[in-house]
Design a protein around this motif. Structure first.
Motif, PDB file in Angstrom:
ATOM      1  N   SER A 102      89.678  28.462  50.603  1.00  0.00           N
ATOM      2  CA  SER A 102      90.566  27.873  51.561  1.00  0.00           C
ATOM      3  C   SER A 102      91.810  28.710  51.503  1.00  0.00           C
ATOM      4  CB  SER A 102      90.920  26.453  50.966  1.00  0.00           C
ATOM      5  OG  SER A 102      91.880  26.643  49.723  1.00  0.00           O
ATOM      6  N   ILE A 103      92.909  28.268  52.638  1.00  0.00           N
ATOM      7  CA  ILE A 103      94.143  28.976  52.563  1.00  0.00           C
ATOM      8  C   ILE A 103      94.993  28.916  51.382  1.00  0.00           C
ATOM      9  CG2 ILE A 103      96.203  28.943  53.906  1.00  0.00           C
ATOM     10  CD1 ILE A 103      94.518  28.942  56.559  1.00  0.00           C
ATOM     11  N   ASP A 104      95.119  27.359  50.765  1.00  0.00           N
ATOM     12  CA  ASP A 104      95.814  27.040  49.878  1.00  0.00           C
ATOM     13  C   ASP A 104      95.493  27.840  48.568  1.00  0.00           C
ATOM     14  OD1 ASP A 104      97.803  25.263  51.001  1.00  0.00           O
ATOM     15  OD2 ASP A 104      96.056  23.738  50.627  1.00  0.00           O
ATOM     16  N   LEU A 128      87.940  33.545  55.246  1.00  0.00           N
ATOM     17  CA  LEU A 128      88.735  32.387  55.588  1.00  0.00           C
ATOM     18  C   LEU A 128      88.632  32.148  57.330  1.00  0.00           C
ATOM     19  CD1 LEU A 128      92.155  32.870  53.658  1.00  0.00           C
ATOM     20  CD2 LEU A 128      90.264  31.117  53.385  1.00  0.00           C
ATOM     21  N   ARG A 183     101.464  31.373  52.159  1.00  0.00           N
ATOM     22  CA  ARG A 183     100.376  30.683  52.809  1.00  0.00           C
ATOM     23  C   ARG A 183     100.828  30.746  54.537  1.00  0.00           C
ATOM     24  NH1 ARG A 183      98.963  26.085  54.870  1.00  0.00           N
ATOM     25  NH2 ARG A 183      97.422  24.734  53.961  1.00  0.00           N
ATOM     26  N   ARG A 184     102.221  30.805  54.782  1.00  0.00           N
ATOM     27  CA  ARG A 184     102.448  30.760  56.191  1.00  0.00           C
ATOM     28  C   ARG A 184     101.822  32.130  56.996  1.00  0.00           C
ATOM     29  NH1 ARG A 184     108.374  30.817  55.479  1.00  0.00           N
ATOM     30  NH2 ARG A 184     108.483  28.786  54.467  1.00  0.00           N
ATOM     31  N   TRP A 185     101.925  33.333  56.057  1.00  0.00           N
ATOM     32  CA  TRP A 185     101.314  34.486  56.598  1.00  0.00           C
ATOM     33  C   TRP A 185      99.583  34.409  56.815  1.00  0.00           C
ATOM     34  CZ3 TRP A 185     104.202  38.189  52.735  1.00  0.00           C
ATOM     35  CH2 TRP A 185     105.594  38.137  53.231  1.00  0.00           C
ATOM     36  N   GLU A 188      97.906  31.593  57.359  1.00  0.00           N
ATOM     37  CA  GLU A 188      97.680  30.773  58.290  1.00  0.00           C
ATOM     38  C   GLU A 188      97.728  31.678  59.688  1.00  0.00           C
ATOM     39  OE1 GLU A 188     100.454  27.584  57.867  1.00  0.00           O
ATOM     40  OE2 GLU A 188      98.872  26.400  56.691  1.00  0.00           O
ATOM     41  N   ALA A 189      98.883  32.283  59.940  1.00  0.00           N
ATOM     42  CA  ALA A 189      98.893  33.111  61.184  1.00  0.00           C
ATOM     43  C   ALA A 189      97.770  34.119  61.344  1.00  0.00           C
ATOM     44  CB  ALA A 189     100.509  33.579  61.005  1.00  0.00           C
ATOM     45  N   VAL A 220      95.047  34.218  60.058  1.00  0.00           N
ATOM     46  CA  VAL A 220      93.629  33.625  60.332  1.00  0.00           C
ATOM     47  C   VAL A 220      93.844  32.826  61.772  1.00  0.00           C
ATOM     48  CG1 VAL A 220      92.114  31.848  59.440  1.00  0.00           C
ATOM     49  CG2 VAL A 220      93.015  33.359  57.731  1.00  0.00           C
ATOM     50  N   ARG A 254      95.242  29.779  62.168  1.00  0.00           N
ATOM     51  CA  ARG A 254      95.006  28.423  61.885  1.00  0.00           C
ATOM     52  C   ARG A 254      96.610  28.008  61.780  1.00  0.00           C
ATOM     53  NH1 ARG A 254      90.784  27.848  57.213  1.00  0.00           N
ATOM     54  NH2 ARG A 254      89.131  29.135  58.182  1.00  0.00           N
ATOM     55  N   HIS A 255      96.963  26.668  62.325  1.00  0.00           N
ATOM     56  CA  HIS A 255      98.424  26.364  62.277  1.00  0.00           C
ATOM     57  C   HIS A 255      98.596  24.889  61.869  1.00  0.00           C
ATOM     58  CE1 HIS A 255      99.639  30.085  63.995  1.00  0.00           C
ATOM     59  NE2 HIS A 255      98.848  29.859  65.075  1.00  0.00           N
TER      60      HIS A 255
END
Length: 195
Positions: A80-82, A140, A185-187, A189-190, A192, A194-195
């Motif tokens: 997961s991203i987290d 991811l 985490r922001r990076w 998400e961007a 991959v 997903r927002h």
């Protein structure tokens, strides 16, 4: 029985210490001899030229980094991203804390490897693994895992530089890992998508 480090390992450790403390100009054969209490010319016996000395220090730093990386990073990429942000933030905290000397030595040695493509590539890859980043981005679900991995490594390099040498400071009462987790985490998400 304790492991006794070789003279070459001791020289490489001293080289990294000197580079981290005083920049690339502090790294000399004579300074290593003095640091280790060796007879004058001892370091030159093992590493005749500055290039040989820098090459050995870079190889030593790379081997150390890989050992540390494999000791702390999970065998399977985070799912997961987290989880990924947490693992990366913890690794960054280690680089900026207990391995700060290695980070500073790496920056100092960059001036020595500028015109040497082989050494420059070795030094560039000694703290972050593009293959591991690519595997992470693939796990991811990034559409272009290789491109996303390159971007992630570039962003992490910038973040490490900003914390180690730049102006970034952490909020009081917040651990470096907690502070680093947010931008990482922001990076991710961007990258991959997903927002």
């Amino acid at each position: 029985m304790a492991h006794r480090r070789s003279r070459r390992d001791l020289i490489c450790e001293a080289a990294l210490e000197l580079a981290a403390e005083g920049g690339n100009h502090a790294l000399t054969h004579q300074a290593i001899d003095a640091r280790l209490g060796l007879a004058r010319g001892s370091t030159s016996y093992y590493y005749r030229t500055r290039r040989a000395l820098v090459s050995a220090a870079v190889a030593h730093l790379t081997a150390r980094s890989r050992e540390r990386f494999h000791a702390v990073v999970p065998s399977a990429p985070p799912s997961s991203i987290d989880e990924a942000a947490g693992v990366i933030a913890a690794e960054l905290e280690m680089l900026l804390g207990e391995r700060r000397r290695d980070v500073l030595a790496r920056y100092a040695l960059m001036a020595d490897v500028f015109g040497d493509d082989e050494l420059r590539a070795d030094l560039a890859s000694c703290l972050f693994s593009r293959p591991a980043a690519s595997a992470l981005m693939d796990a991811l679900g990034a559409a272009d895992a290789t491109g996303a991995a390159g971007d992630l490594v570039g962003l992490l390099e910038g973040l490490v530089f900003d914390v180690a040498i730049g102006a970034r400071v952490f909020d009081p009462g917040t651990s470096p890992a907690e502070s680093l987790r947010v931008p990482v985490r922001r990076w991710i998400e961007a990258l991959v998508g997903r927002h």
